[in-house]
Enzyme design. Structure first.
Site: not given
Ligand code: MEV
Length: 426
Positions: A76, A255, A271, A368
């Site tokens: 990513e 995430k 792992d 991004h």
């Molecule tokens: C993107 O890979 C991760 C985010 O969505 C985490 C978040 O929203 O806190 C930016």
């Protein structure tokens, strides 16, 4: 030039000059085939090749007073950029403080078809010394290294099952193989003391020891070009509060934490599925899915606190067989398992900080998509010389593959026209 502006070769050179990498490590990183085919074929079934991912480094993350260069294997585009951003902020504010409990792995042996669960439980508990012996015989070298059985409990689960729970000290290994070997040996011994059958003997991937990471930041240091540090800090606290009451937001919040953690764990040769399973279970431990971190204000400072399990090893499994995992261990400054776990937890916390700062400030897409343009340009088939032009066109136009292909066709056409004009001039 800043580190991110250098070529990969120059970045390796700089890490060698700074003493983070040896010249041999740099040569291994530069090599295209890091994993001999025979090694791959021995590590997994049905090997047909390699699946290379870029390896990057989140620079200068201060953890418990020590600087770390944190290697991350990831696809990513924005992950390492965000991690480096978060690391810069945390380090400028005195760094991340961490703690990890003693490393343990838990195995379970579950018996069924017993005539008397209470009697069977007592019989097993009366054989504790024998179980210790069985464990020692099953894996003598672990005992020599100071590991072995830490705790044994036996509990009935409903009217059907009796569970022997073995808490084991696997020293520097993750302990999955150790736990499974021990569980099977204990299972075999137990069936000679009680009636009934062994249903399962295996480790559990449920959380064991927890790692905590904490950072305290002066609000002013969080300012972005357009938004003051105070406003960002307050919004981060609100985002954190939101994650506690909105499970859908909590999953995305977590995430963001995993963005750093999974790639860093992968790079160590550990792992990642075990880590993901354990963290997922921990997030639900209260009976409700919760964020792994909490952010709050304390005397004008934004404080972030993260707690999570990181079931990993510094030795064992594929780690010793993967040359790159050895480079990663040296580059990360992971002198032992506890340091590895703590640095990776600290990375999770600063990754979370960077994501929330972007959400509270300019939003996530600006940064991004800037980085995503490179991936699109490569997917469209741009050569190294065409790449900057295509990235530029994407940033000014529409950011999707169809447009990337159209822009590339135009770039190539313009180049041909330019060449023929030059030839006519000659
Ligand atoms: C993107 O890979 C991760 C985010 O969505 C985490 C978040 O929203 O806190 C930016």
């Amino acid at each position: 030039m800043k580190f991110y502006e250098l070529s990969p070769e120059k970045r390796r050179d700089q890490l060698v000059q700074e003493g983070w990498l040896t010249t041999q490590d740099a040569a291994l990183l530069a090599g295209t085939h890091s994993l001999p085919e025979v090694t791959g074929a021995r590590l997994i079934e049905n090997a047909i090749g390699e699946f290379p991912l870029p390896l990057g480094v989140a620079r200068n993350l201060l953890v418990n007073g020590q600087l770390h260069q944190v290697p991350i294997a990831d696809e990513e585009p924005s992950v390492i950029a965000a991690a480096s951003n978060g690391a810069r902020l945390a380090t400028a504010n005195g760094g991340v403080r961490t703690h990890v409990a003693a490393h343990r792995v838990v195995a379970e042996v579950v018996l069924t078809n017993l005539t008397d669960l209470v009697q069977a439980r007592q019989t097993i508990l009366a054989h504790q010394t024998d179980i210790q012996k069985v464990i020692a015989v099953a894996h003598p070298s672990m005992i020599q290294r100071g590991g072995g059985l830490d705790q044994l409990t036996v509990e009935s689960l409903g009217a059907q099952f009796l569970k022997i729970r073995l808490t084991l000290d696997p020293q520097q290994a993750m302990g999955a193989n150790y736990a499974n070997t021990v569980a099977e040996a204990v299972a075999a011994a137990v069936t000679s003391w009680v009636d009934g059958d062994v249903l399962v003997s295996i480790l559990t991937n449920a959380p064991t020891e927890l790692v905590t990471a904490e950072v305290s930041l002066e609000s002013a240091s969080l300012a972005t070009k357009a938004v003051s540090g105070d406003v960002i800090a307050k919004k981060i606290v609100q985002l954190s509060d939101l994650a506690f009451v909105d499970a859908e937001r909590a999953v995305t919040h977590n995430k963001g934490i995993l963005n750093g953690i999974i790639g860093a764990v992968l790079a160590t040769g550990n792992d990642t599925r075990a880590v993901a399973a354990s963290i997922g279970a921990f997030a639900c431990a209260s009976g409700r899915y919760q964020p792994l971190s909490r952010w709050y204000m304390d005397q004008g400072h934004l404080v972030g606190h993260l707690q999570l399990p990181l079931p990993m090893g510094a030795v064992g499994g594929a780690i010793g067989a993967l040359p790159m995992a050895q480079v990663v261990r040296r580059l990360g400054g992971y002198q032992n398992l506890a340091i590895m776990q703590q640095v990776i937890a600290a990375l999770g916390l600063v990754q979370n900080l960077a994501a929330m700062r972007a959400l509270a400030g300019p939003g996530i897409q600006a940064g991004h998509m800037k980085l995503q343009a490179n991936a699109l340009a490569i997917a469209a088939g741009a050569t190294e010389t065409e790449l900057p032009m295509l990235v530029n066109a994407l940033r000014q136009g529409s950011m999707d593959l169809k447009h990337a292909q159209q822009y590339l066709t135009t770039i190539r056409l313009n180049k041909k026209v330019g060449q023929s004009k030059d030839e006519n001039r000659d």
